[in-house]
Each structure stands twice: as structure tokens, then as C-alpha cells.
Design an enzyme around this catalytic site. Sequence first.
Site, PDB file in Angstrom:
ATOM      1  N   THR A 204       6.583 -18.592  -0.433  1.00  0.00           N
ATOM      2  CA  THR A 204       5.878 -18.258  -1.476  1.00  0.00           C
ATOM      3  C   THR A 204       6.877 -16.988  -2.230  1.00  0.00           C
ATOM      4  O   THR A 204       7.762 -16.529  -1.460  1.00  0.00           O
ATOM      5  CB  THR A 204       4.709 -18.017  -1.443  1.00  0.00           C
ATOM      6  OG1 THR A 204       4.372 -16.847  -0.738  1.00  0.00           O
ATOM      7  CG2 THR A 204       3.803 -19.021  -0.991  1.00  0.00           C
TER       8      THR A 204
ATOM      9  N   HIS B  13       5.692 -14.372  -2.680  1.00  0.00           N
ATOM     10  CA  HIS B  13       5.114 -13.020  -2.212  1.00  0.00           C
ATOM     11  C   HIS B  13       5.835 -11.710  -2.277  1.00  0.00           C
ATOM     12  O   HIS B  13       5.601 -10.832  -2.542  1.00  0.00           O
ATOM     13  CB  HIS B  13       4.149 -13.251  -1.088  1.00  0.00           C
ATOM     14  CG  HIS B  13       5.013 -13.122   0.198  1.00  0.00           C
ATOM     15  ND1 HIS B  13       5.403 -14.209   0.595  1.00  0.00           N
ATOM     16  CD2 HIS B  13       5.469 -11.835   0.898  1.00  0.00           C
ATOM     17  CE1 HIS B  13       6.332 -13.638   1.864  1.00  0.00           C
ATOM     18  NE2 HIS B  13       6.270 -12.451   1.879  1.00  0.00           N
TER      19      HIS B  13
ATOM     20  N   GLU C 247       0.843  -1.228  -0.037  1.00  0.00           N
ATOM     21  CA  GLU C 247      -0.028   0.048  -0.020  1.00  0.00           C
ATOM     22  C   GLU C 247       0.826   1.180   0.004  1.00  0.00           C
ATOM     23  O   GLU C 247       0.322   2.565  -0.115  1.00  0.00           O
ATOM     24  CB  GLU C 247      -0.852  -0.163   1.032  1.00  0.00           C
ATOM     25  CG  GLU C 247      -2.252  -0.818   1.107  1.00  0.00           C
ATOM     26  CD  GLU C 247      -1.951  -2.211   1.284  1.00  0.00           C
ATOM     27  OE1 GLU C 247      -0.982  -2.775   2.221  1.00  0.00           O
ATOM     28  OE2 GLU C 247      -2.332  -3.139   0.592  1.00  0.00           O
TER      29      GLU C 247
ATOM     30  N   CYS D 195       9.052  -3.340   5.390  1.00  0.00           N
ATOM     31  CA  CYS D 195       9.832  -4.466   5.364  1.00  0.00           C
ATOM     32  C   CYS D 195       9.147  -5.695   4.860  1.00  0.00           C
ATOM     33  O   CYS D 195       8.277  -6.124   5.206  1.00  0.00           O
ATOM     34  CB  CYS D 195      10.260  -4.727   6.993  1.00  0.00           C
ATOM     35  SG  CYS D 195      11.463  -6.165   7.043  1.00  0.00           S
ATOM     36  N   VAL D 196       9.824  -6.157   3.705  1.00  0.00           N
ATOM     37  CA  VAL D 196       9.233  -7.185   3.126  1.00  0.00           C
ATOM     38  C   VAL D 196      10.366  -8.701   3.232  1.00  0.00           C
ATOM     39  O   VAL D 196      11.209  -8.475   2.675  1.00  0.00           O
ATOM     40  CB  VAL D 196       8.981  -7.069   1.744  1.00  0.00           C
ATOM     41  CG1 VAL D 196       8.170  -8.437   1.236  1.00  0.00           C
ATOM     42  CG2 VAL D 196       7.913  -6.113   1.547  1.00  0.00           C
TER      43      VAL D 196
HETATM   44  C1  DLZ Z   1       0.630 -10.417   2.562  1.00  0.00           C
HETATM   45  C2  DLZ Z   1       1.825  -9.871   3.074  1.00  0.00           C
HETATM   46  C3  DLZ Z   1       2.807 -10.872   3.387  1.00  0.00           C
HETATM   47  C4  DLZ Z   1       2.659 -12.046   3.069  1.00  0.00           C
HETATM   48  N1  DLZ Z   1       4.102 -10.208   3.426  1.00  0.00           N
HETATM   49  C5  DLZ Z   1       4.193  -8.907   3.701  1.00  0.00           C
HETATM   50  C6  DLZ Z   1       5.646  -8.425   4.183  1.00  0.00           C
HETATM   51  O1  DLZ Z   1       6.705  -8.976   4.439  1.00  0.00           O
HETATM   52  N2  DLZ Z   1       5.850  -7.090   4.668  1.00  0.00           N
HETATM   53  C7  DLZ Z   1       4.718  -6.195   4.311  1.00  0.00           C
HETATM   54  O2  DLZ Z   1       5.000  -4.902   4.400  1.00  0.00           O
HETATM   55  N3  DLZ Z   1       3.397  -6.704   3.763  1.00  0.00           N
HETATM   56  C8  DLZ Z   1       3.300  -8.051   3.896  1.00  0.00           C
HETATM   57  N4  DLZ Z   1       2.191  -8.449   3.242  1.00  0.00           N
HETATM   58  C9  DLZ Z   1       0.980  -7.377   3.161  1.00  0.00           C
HETATM   59  C10 DLZ Z   1       0.870  -6.716   1.810  1.00  0.00           C
HETATM   60  O3  DLZ Z   1       2.079  -5.638   1.953  1.00  0.00           O
HETATM   61  C11 DLZ Z   1      -0.434  -6.078   1.534  1.00  0.00           C
HETATM   62  O4  DLZ Z   1      -0.524  -5.278   2.668  1.00  0.00           O
HETATM   63  C12 DLZ Z   1      -1.410  -6.960   1.379  1.00  0.00           C
HETATM   64  O5  DLZ Z   1      -1.206  -7.970   0.448  1.00  0.00           O
HETATM   65  C13 DLZ Z   1      -2.974  -6.346   1.186  1.00  0.00           C
HETATM   66  O6  DLZ Z   1      -2.948  -5.594  -0.031  1.00  0.00           O
END
Ligand code: DLZ
Length: 171
Positions: free
Chosen positions: A95, A97, A67, A89-90
Site C-alpha cells: 500500500t 503507507h 513518531e 527505515c520505511v
Molecule cells: C504502520 C507502519 C508501517 C506499515 N510500516 C512502517 C515502516 O516500514 N517503518 C516504520 O518506521 N514504521 C512503520 N509503520 C509504523 C508507523 O511509523 C507508526 O508507528 C504507526 O502508524 C503509529 O503511528
Amino acid sequence: MSSADQSLSHALQTELPSGKDKTFAIIVAEWNHDITSSLAQACKQTLMDNDVAENDIDVFWIPGAFELPSAAKLINTKHDPDALICIGCVITGETKHDEYISSAVASGIMSLSIGLNKPVIFGLLTPRDNQQAIDRAGGKHGNKGVEAAATALKMLNLQASLDGNKKKIGF
Ligand code: DLZ
């Protein structure tokens, strides 16, 4: 020098430009809250250490990194800050994602930055695991929130220097 050897001080080897009278929006994703709150706090503190008034910094919490670009656009429309700093932070999971989210955020922020003609900073960590995230959120690789703030200040300074050097067209 490999990126692993570059510490926080790399971004701060020279004095940062002043951010006096500039306004900032820091947009922070709630996912991996321990990490993102540390990044956001360091980012805000760095701005304040470089003459930005606390009142001139708004912090917005949003659900996830995906977002960040849309929230930044919305916040820009409503508040029109001088710079927007996106923090998230992702972490790599089982998977893909992380790849989808990170590349969407990177291209979203890039287009926004070019379209808005103002700094929109990419403060997204993309670590392989939680330890790598900790290392970059106040650990052995410094705090990338500081670097995000430093980048915003440097880009605003670039903008100001170009504004001051506008060439006159015509006679
Ligand atoms: C769904 C998801 C996942 C699996 N991992 C992360 C993450 O590591 N970091 C992060 O900021 N957001 C994650 N999200 C949520 C997505 O960014 C998003 O908020 C949702 O897919 C809804 O659009």
C-alpha cells in the site's frame, strides 16, 4: 555521479569536525529493528570517534518512523541537546503507507529543524525492499548512520563558525 555510485566514504572524504562537549539525542524507530539498530550503532560510534563523550549521547527508542518528529520535539523540550538525530527505515509495501509516513517525517523534521534553530538530522532510509535497506545499513552502500552523525557534526560546526563571526550592529 549517481547516488548508487556514492559510498560511505563520500561523506567522510574530509576530516569531520570535533563534537567535543556537544550533546546529542539519537532517536530510533523500532520498526525494521535490525536495520535501525545498525544505523543507530554506527551513528553513535561515529560521534564517539569524533570526540563526543558516551555520556553526552542519549539514545531513545520509539515505536515507528511516523513518531520521529513528535518524539524529537518532546525530547528537545525535556533534554535540550545540541543536536537531534532521527533514525528510521520505511520499506515500500503493498500500500501507500510508506509514501505517507516518509513524507510526513521529512516535512516534520524539516519544520522542527528550522523552528528549533539547531540540527535535526533526517536519518530515514526509504528503501524499496529489505535488501536495499541492508545495503545501506552496513552493506555495500556503507552505513547511513555514519552519514547522519557526520551531518550533525558538520551542522554544529557551521553554527559555531557563524557564532564566532557575528557582526556587531551599531557604533
Ligand atoms: C504502520 C507502519 C508501517 C506499515 N510500516 C512502517 C515502516 O516500514 N517503518 C516504520 O518506521 N514504521 C512503520 N509503520 C509504523 C508507523 O511509523 C507508526 O508507528 C504507526 O502508524 C503509529 O503511528
